[in-house]
Design an enzyme around this catalytic site. Sequence first.
Site, PDB file in Angstrom:
ATOM      1  N   GLU A 128     -10.929  -9.320   3.399  1.00 26.34           N
ATOM      2  CA  GLU A 128      -9.636  -9.060   4.008  1.00 26.34           C
ATOM      3  C   GLU A 128      -9.897  -8.963   5.535  1.00 26.34           C
ATOM      4  O   GLU A 128     -10.571  -8.099   6.135  1.00 26.34           O
ATOM      5  CB  GLU A 128      -9.395  -7.455   3.372  1.00 26.34           C
ATOM      6  CG  GLU A 128      -7.921  -7.276   4.169  1.00 26.34           C
ATOM      7  CD  GLU A 128      -6.866  -6.297   3.275  1.00 26.34           C
ATOM      8  OE1 GLU A 128      -6.912  -6.286   1.932  1.00 26.34           O
ATOM      9  OE2 GLU A 128      -6.473  -5.355   3.804  1.00 26.34           O
ATOM     10  N   ARG A 135       2.884  18.896   0.240  1.00 28.79           N
ATOM     11  CA  ARG A 135       3.363  20.130  -0.568  1.00 28.79           C
ATOM     12  C   ARG A 135       2.571  20.525  -1.890  1.00 28.79           C
ATOM     13  O   ARG A 135       2.793  21.399  -2.469  1.00 28.79           O
ATOM     14  CB  ARG A 135       4.786  20.040  -1.183  1.00 28.79           C
ATOM     15  CG  ARG A 135       5.938  20.129   0.120  1.00 28.79           C
ATOM     16  CD  ARG A 135       5.924  21.505   0.542  1.00 28.79           C
ATOM     17  NE  ARG A 135       6.974  21.548   1.668  1.00 28.79           N
ATOM     18  CZ  ARG A 135       8.252  21.965   1.762  1.00 28.79           C
ATOM     19  NH1 ARG A 135       8.805  22.010   0.851  1.00 28.79           N
ATOM     20  NH2 ARG A 135       8.546  22.189   2.706  1.00 28.79           N
ATOM     21  N   HIS A 144      -3.642  -4.627   8.011  1.00 28.56           N
ATOM     22  CA  HIS A 144      -3.664  -3.275   8.924  1.00 28.56           C
ATOM     23  C   HIS A 144      -2.808  -3.798  10.224  1.00 28.56           C
ATOM     24  O   HIS A 144      -3.087  -4.494  10.926  1.00 28.56           O
ATOM     25  CB  HIS A 144      -5.449  -3.087   9.293  1.00 28.56           C
ATOM     26  CG  HIS A 144      -5.443  -1.790   9.988  1.00 28.56           C
ATOM     27  ND1 HIS A 144      -4.987  -1.050  10.867  1.00 28.56           N
ATOM     28  CD2 HIS A 144      -5.841  -0.528   9.104  1.00 28.56           C
ATOM     29  CE1 HIS A 144      -5.066   0.151  10.941  1.00 28.56           C
ATOM     30  NE2 HIS A 144      -5.825   0.555   9.807  1.00 28.56           N
ATOM     31  N   GLY A 145      -1.869  -2.588  10.145  1.00 25.29           N
ATOM     32  CA  GLY A 145      -0.870  -2.737  11.277  1.00 25.29           C
ATOM     33  C   GLY A 145       0.291  -3.965  11.293  1.00 25.29           C
ATOM     34  O   GLY A 145       0.844  -4.143  12.204  1.00 25.29           O
ATOM     35  N   ARG A 158      -7.388  12.738   0.124  1.00 23.20           N
ATOM     36  CA  ARG A 158      -6.489  13.459   0.975  1.00 23.20           C
ATOM     37  C   ARG A 158      -4.986  12.837   0.639  1.00 23.20           C
ATOM     38  O   ARG A 158      -3.906  13.618   1.057  1.00 23.20           O
ATOM     39  CB  ARG A 158      -6.605  13.195   2.551  1.00 23.20           C
ATOM     40  CG  ARG A 158      -6.321  11.818   3.006  1.00 23.20           C
ATOM     41  CD  ARG A 158      -6.418  11.941   4.508  1.00 23.20           C
ATOM     42  NE  ARG A 158      -7.777  11.774   5.066  1.00 23.20           N
ATOM     43  CZ  ARG A 158      -8.140  11.373   5.987  1.00 23.20           C
ATOM     44  NH1 ARG A 158      -7.507  10.398   6.864  1.00 23.20           N
ATOM     45  NH2 ARG A 158      -9.426  11.376   6.360  1.00 23.20           N
ATOM     46  N   GLU A 179      -8.847   0.088  -2.946  1.00 25.33           N
ATOM     47  CA  GLU A 179      -9.647   0.237  -1.664  1.00 25.33           C
ATOM     48  C   GLU A 179     -10.465   1.713  -1.774  1.00 25.33           C
ATOM     49  O   GLU A 179     -10.177   2.423  -2.134  1.00 25.33           O
ATOM     50  CB  GLU A 179      -8.790   0.454  -0.200  1.00 25.33           C
ATOM     51  CG  GLU A 179      -8.039  -0.633   0.039  1.00 25.33           C
ATOM     52  CD  GLU A 179      -7.009  -0.353   1.197  1.00 25.33           C
ATOM     53  OE1 GLU A 179      -7.084   0.738   1.867  1.00 25.33           O
ATOM     54  OE2 GLU A 179      -5.955  -1.039   1.439  1.00 25.33           O
ATOM     55  N   ASN A 204       0.714  -1.005   0.021  1.00 26.78           N
ATOM     56  CA  ASN A 204       0.175  -0.019   0.165  1.00 26.78           C
ATOM     57  C   ASN A 204       0.951   1.171   0.060  1.00 26.78           C
ATOM     58  O   ASN A 204       1.763   1.490   0.770  1.00 26.78           O
ATOM     59  CB  ASN A 204      -0.811  -0.013   1.377  1.00 26.78           C
ATOM     60  CG  ASN A 204      -1.866   1.111   1.147  1.00 26.78           C
ATOM     61  OD1 ASN A 204      -1.551   2.298   1.103  1.00 26.78           O
ATOM     62  ND2 ASN A 204      -3.130   0.941   1.654  1.00 26.78           N
ATOM     63  N   ARG A 208      -9.596   7.897  -1.309  1.00 35.84           N
ATOM     64  CA  ARG A 208     -10.530   8.336  -0.357  1.00 35.84           C
ATOM     65  C   ARG A 208     -11.704   9.257  -0.964  1.00 35.84           C
ATOM     66  O   ARG A 208     -11.091  10.135  -1.835  1.00 35.84           O
ATOM     67  CB  ARG A 208      -9.829   8.851   0.914  1.00 35.84           C
ATOM     68  CG  ARG A 208      -8.931   8.019   1.660  1.00 35.84           C
ATOM     69  CD  ARG A 208      -8.439   8.436   3.050  1.00 35.84           C
ATOM     70  NE  ARG A 208      -9.368   8.918   3.772  1.00 35.84           N
ATOM     71  CZ  ARG A 208     -10.086   7.948   4.910  1.00 35.84           C
ATOM     72  NH1 ARG A 208      -9.138   6.672   5.192  1.00 35.84           N
ATOM     73  NH2 ARG A 208     -10.867   8.394   5.664  1.00 35.84           N
ATOM     74  N   HIS A 240      -5.736   3.578  -1.521  1.00 39.96           N
ATOM     75  CA  HIS A 240      -7.161   3.689  -1.179  1.00 39.96           C
ATOM     76  C   HIS A 240      -7.298   5.048  -1.654  1.00 39.96           C
ATOM     77  O   HIS A 240      -6.790   6.113  -1.145  1.00 39.96           O
ATOM     78  CB  HIS A 240      -7.110   3.814   0.461  1.00 39.96           C
ATOM     79  CG  HIS A 240      -8.425   3.912   1.008  1.00 39.96           C
ATOM     80  ND1 HIS A 240      -8.541   3.971   2.357  1.00 39.96           N
ATOM     81  CD2 HIS A 240      -9.572   4.304   0.680  1.00 39.96           C
ATOM     82  CE1 HIS A 240      -9.726   4.429   2.805  1.00 39.96           C
ATOM     83  NE2 HIS A 240     -10.425   4.566   1.641  1.00 39.96           N
ATOM     84  N   THR A 264     -17.453  -2.114  15.711  1.00 40.99           N
ATOM     85  CA  THR A 264     -16.809  -1.580  16.941  1.00 40.99           C
ATOM     86  C   THR A 264     -15.114  -1.463  16.736  1.00 40.99           C
ATOM     87  O   THR A 264     -14.565  -0.638  17.235  1.00 40.99           O
ATOM     88  CB  THR A 264     -17.187  -2.296  18.274  1.00 40.99           C
ATOM     89  OG1 THR A 264     -17.037  -3.697  18.026  1.00 40.99           O
ATOM     90  CG2 THR A 264     -18.568  -2.046  18.732  1.00 40.99           C
ATOM     91  N   HIS A 299       0.785   6.321   1.927  1.00 42.93           N
ATOM     92  CA  HIS A 299       1.659   7.123   2.778  1.00 42.93           C
ATOM     93  C   HIS A 299       2.625   7.949   1.719  1.00 42.93           C
ATOM     94  O   HIS A 299       3.109   9.225   2.231  1.00 42.93           O
ATOM     95  CB  HIS A 299       2.520   6.543   3.886  1.00 42.93           C
ATOM     96  CG  HIS A 299       1.774   6.011   4.897  1.00 42.93           C
ATOM     97  ND1 HIS A 299       0.262   6.217   4.954  1.00 42.93           N
ATOM     98  CD2 HIS A 299       1.968   5.356   6.175  1.00 42.93           C
ATOM     99  CE1 HIS A 299      -0.040   5.846   6.004  1.00 42.93           C
ATOM    100  NE2 HIS A 299       1.061   5.412   6.911  1.00 42.93           N
TER     101      HIS A 299
HETATM  102  N1  PXP Z   1      -6.001  -3.224   4.231  1.00 45.72           N
HETATM  103  C1  PXP Z   1      -6.681  -2.215   4.397  1.00 45.72           C
HETATM  104  C2  PXP Z   1      -8.188  -2.651   4.087  1.00 45.72           C
HETATM  105  C3  PXP Z   1      -6.476  -0.905   4.799  1.00 45.72           C
HETATM  106  O1  PXP Z   1      -7.411   0.033   4.727  1.00 45.72           O
HETATM  107  C4  PXP Z   1      -4.961  -0.551   5.090  1.00 45.72           C
HETATM  108  C5  PXP Z   1      -4.702   0.633   5.741  1.00 45.72           C
HETATM  109  O2  PXP Z   1      -4.875   1.716   4.578  1.00 45.72           O
HETATM  110  C6  PXP Z   1      -4.047  -1.669   5.046  1.00 45.72           C
HETATM  111  C7  PXP Z   1      -4.538  -3.002   4.674  1.00 45.72           C
HETATM  112  C8  PXP Z   1      -2.803  -1.275   5.391  1.00 45.72           C
HETATM  113  O3  PXP Z   1      -2.691  -0.926   6.802  1.00 45.72           O
HETATM  114  P1  PXP Z   1      -0.954  -0.701   6.977  1.00 45.72           P
HETATM  115  O4  PXP Z   1      -0.819   0.835   6.718  1.00 45.72           O
HETATM  116  O5  PXP Z   1      -1.337  -0.501   8.841  1.00 45.72           O
HETATM  117  O6  PXP Z   1      -0.165  -1.523   6.763  1.00 45.72           O
END
Ligand code: PXP
Length: 239
Positions: free
Chosen positions: A151, A18, A189-190, A49, A70, A7, A45, A43, A101, A10
Amino acid sequence: MLRLGVNVDHVATVRQARRIDVPDPVEAALLAEKGGADGITVHLREDRRHIQERDVELLRERARTKVNLEMAVTPEMVRLAERLRPDDACFVPERREELTTEGGLDVSAHQGKIRDAVQRLQGRGIRVSLFIDPEEEQIAAGREVGAHGVELHTGRYCNAAGDRAVELEQVAAAASLARRLGLEVHGGHGLNYANVLPVARLPEMVELNIGHSIVARAVMVGMEQAVREMKALLIKARM
Ligand code: PXP
């Protein structure tokens, strides 16, 4: 085989700080592919952003692996996905009311809307997965709406203190149930270099989507070289 989806959101976040054209998430995606990424995840959005439509269009042209978009489950995003034609789409919550939650999409509470969106995209050859918490009710609903896969949200596992055995077991049980119901199983995620192995070892997992930890590591392994190049220019300027 276990696929790695990288992903690059970032990278776009740094660019948008900028509002210029570097760093380019598409260039980062091509480097990720060189490093072995099996797919690129972005993603788009609703508030734009970080990732922009232009990024997804260019990725579709230039990525050699698959592109996973995404997206929120809204009419605007569904129309956009039909136009942008990613290989895969992953429906994620963007509004508070769509959240369970713990943060996954509440498929169970929004079955009608999600079923329609799944049908529209899958009818055009885009495989849809649903980003859900590792819970039986959500997995069953995922199957009901006809998604290709789920996922599993690994955030609870990643953020847990201690040995995380309970949270890992929740992901493992969810993966096993989803597979038995015929759903393809992804996770994300994480996940980072320290916590990924137990999740990667789950036999039902076929794809992990990882962003933050990889981009964070890329900054650290690239910093020395980046500074060296700038310092060399300053030295050259005074020679
Ligand atoms: N999967 C999904 C559906 C997400 O929304 C994200 C975060 O954008 C990720 C995976 C990746 O998560 P991380 O950036 O924490 O690795």
